[in-house]
Write a protein that holds these residues in place. Sequence first.
Motif, PDB file in Angstrom:
ATOM      1  N   HIS A   4       0.826  -1.199   0.000  1.00  0.00           N
ATOM      2  CA  HIS A   4       0.000   0.000   0.000  1.00  0.00           C
ATOM      3  C   HIS A   4       0.867   1.259   0.000  1.00  0.00           C
ATOM      4  O   HIS A   4       1.999   1.245   0.492  1.00  0.00           O
ATOM      5  CB  HIS A   4      -0.914   0.018   1.225  1.00  0.00           C
ATOM      6  CG  HIS A   4      -1.889  -1.099   1.266  1.00  0.00           C
ATOM      7  ND1 HIS A   4      -3.008  -1.145   0.455  1.00  0.00           N
ATOM      8  CD2 HIS A   4      -1.922  -2.234   2.016  1.00  0.00           C
ATOM      9  CE1 HIS A   4      -3.694  -2.250   0.712  1.00  0.00           C
ATOM     10  NE2 HIS A   4      -3.051  -2.930   1.656  1.00  0.00           N
ATOM     11  N   ILE A   7       0.518   5.288   4.581  1.00  0.00           N
ATOM     12  CA  ILE A   7      -0.753   5.622   5.229  1.00  0.00           C
ATOM     13  C   ILE A   7      -0.558   6.833   6.133  1.00  0.00           C
ATOM     14  O   ILE A   7       0.277   6.821   7.047  1.00  0.00           O
ATOM     15  CB  ILE A   7      -1.280   4.426   6.039  1.00  0.00           C
ATOM     16  CG1 ILE A   7      -1.636   3.273   5.089  1.00  0.00           C
ATOM     17  CG2 ILE A   7      -2.482   4.820   6.883  1.00  0.00           C
ATOM     18  CD1 ILE A   7      -2.111   2.018   5.784  1.00  0.00           C
ATOM     19  N   THR A  12      -7.895   5.336   6.496  1.00  0.00           N
ATOM     20  CA  THR A  12      -7.175   4.280   5.763  1.00  0.00           C
ATOM     21  C   THR A  12      -6.547   3.289   6.733  1.00  0.00           C
ATOM     22  O   THR A  12      -6.556   2.078   6.495  1.00  0.00           O
ATOM     23  CB  THR A  12      -6.086   4.897   4.869  1.00  0.00           C
ATOM     24  OG1 THR A  12      -6.665   5.891   4.032  1.00  0.00           O
ATOM     25  CG2 THR A  12      -5.438   3.836   4.000  1.00  0.00           C
ATOM     26  N   ILE A  56       3.109   3.111   7.954  1.00  0.00           N
ATOM     27  CA  ILE A  56       2.199   4.065   8.588  1.00  0.00           C
ATOM     28  C   ILE A  56       3.031   5.231   9.105  1.00  0.00           C
ATOM     29  O   ILE A  56       4.048   5.029   9.791  1.00  0.00           O
ATOM     30  CB  ILE A  56       1.441   3.392   9.751  1.00  0.00           C
ATOM     31  CG1 ILE A  56       0.674   2.172   9.235  1.00  0.00           C
ATOM     32  CG2 ILE A  56       0.523   4.380  10.441  1.00  0.00           C
ATOM     33  CD1 ILE A  56       0.338   1.165  10.312  1.00  0.00           C
TER      34      ILE A  56
END
Length: 389
Positions: A4, A7, A12, A56
């Motif tokens: 991904h 974030i 999310t 993250i």
Amino acid sequence: MKIHPLITDTKTLDALVDRLAQKDFVVVDTEFMRENTYWPELCLIQIASDEEAAAIDPLAESIDLEPLLDLLIEEEEVLKVFHAGGQDLEIFHNLAGEVPHPLFDTQIAAMALGYGEQVGYANLVQAVLGITIDKGARFTDWSRRPLDKRQLDYAIADVTHLAEIFPKLLTQLKKTGRGDWLDEEMARLADPSSFAFEPEDAWKRMKLPSRKPSVLGRLRALAAWREREARHKNLPRGRIVKDDTLGELANHPPKSQADLVKVRGLSAGWKNNDIGARLMKAIAEAEPLEDGDLPAKQPRRPGLTKDAALVSDLLKLLLKIRAKEAGVAPRLIARAQELEYLAAGVREDLDILSGWRFEEFGRDALDLVEGRLAFATENGKLKMSRIDG
């Protein structure tokens, strides 16, 4: 595996956590800075399952880490996997007051599977997956924004590779039946007392300059004072006062603040600044330790006779042999001090004389010490033999 984008918002993150909560395990890693601070500055969190991975950004203004912390600490059905996770666990303990659990550390597991003692992440990846990791981004400034692609690729690789490694290690542990060997080490790693302690207990982590109650009382007061100063200023303890200087102050307390200029490790400014005044106040208010607060005497290393010292050396050789045969790191089985105690005649409270350690090594070690096992050479090779009677 799906990777991904970084974030940076709670919505999310929440969606990712909902998916990860359905998995049997998640792999976690962090990037942080602490060279110039008391508290580690969390800069990035990487997490992965067997299907997806993400980084993250805890420094993003629009993110709340609570969903992630709930997953790591409250979700009992998901195993949390780290590699050499001590400092990562400290960070999460600082954030939430608890340690992620249930917990699995691949470095500890690797010790039980013959990958060596305290095997580094890059070496484990090479050994298990045959992949060489580019370490070039390891020492970059993780607090600076924006993070570039090279940094993010490096960080994500830490969890994507580990998500592949963990099932392989788990399979090996099941085949060898060594899963129970790790329980004690995992419990030690997850012990909250390793990460949280009162300033008044800081002296217990230092080398004691004396056993006199008056000296230890001053050391307790000085160490607590330094701990509070370091936490308040968010500076490493050594930036306030180094351990050796605290020990000297406890042993030979200055009579006045002006005398601080004579103390090695303190600058001339201490004779009239506010921090010097607070240091002197800590000394003035220190009280001798009471008998019940005195630290227990550390058991002395056994005084080995020349013959016992030779036996200790033989035990170390036996440990190397047995560890190699079992394919396990020697340190997971026994420490050198335990071998010395055994050679000196101690039989109580030794880990190697109980449980799996006894089966793997302790029984033979005891037989060697008590004359039922001998070393010999045959055709230039070392062998062991049982001695009847």
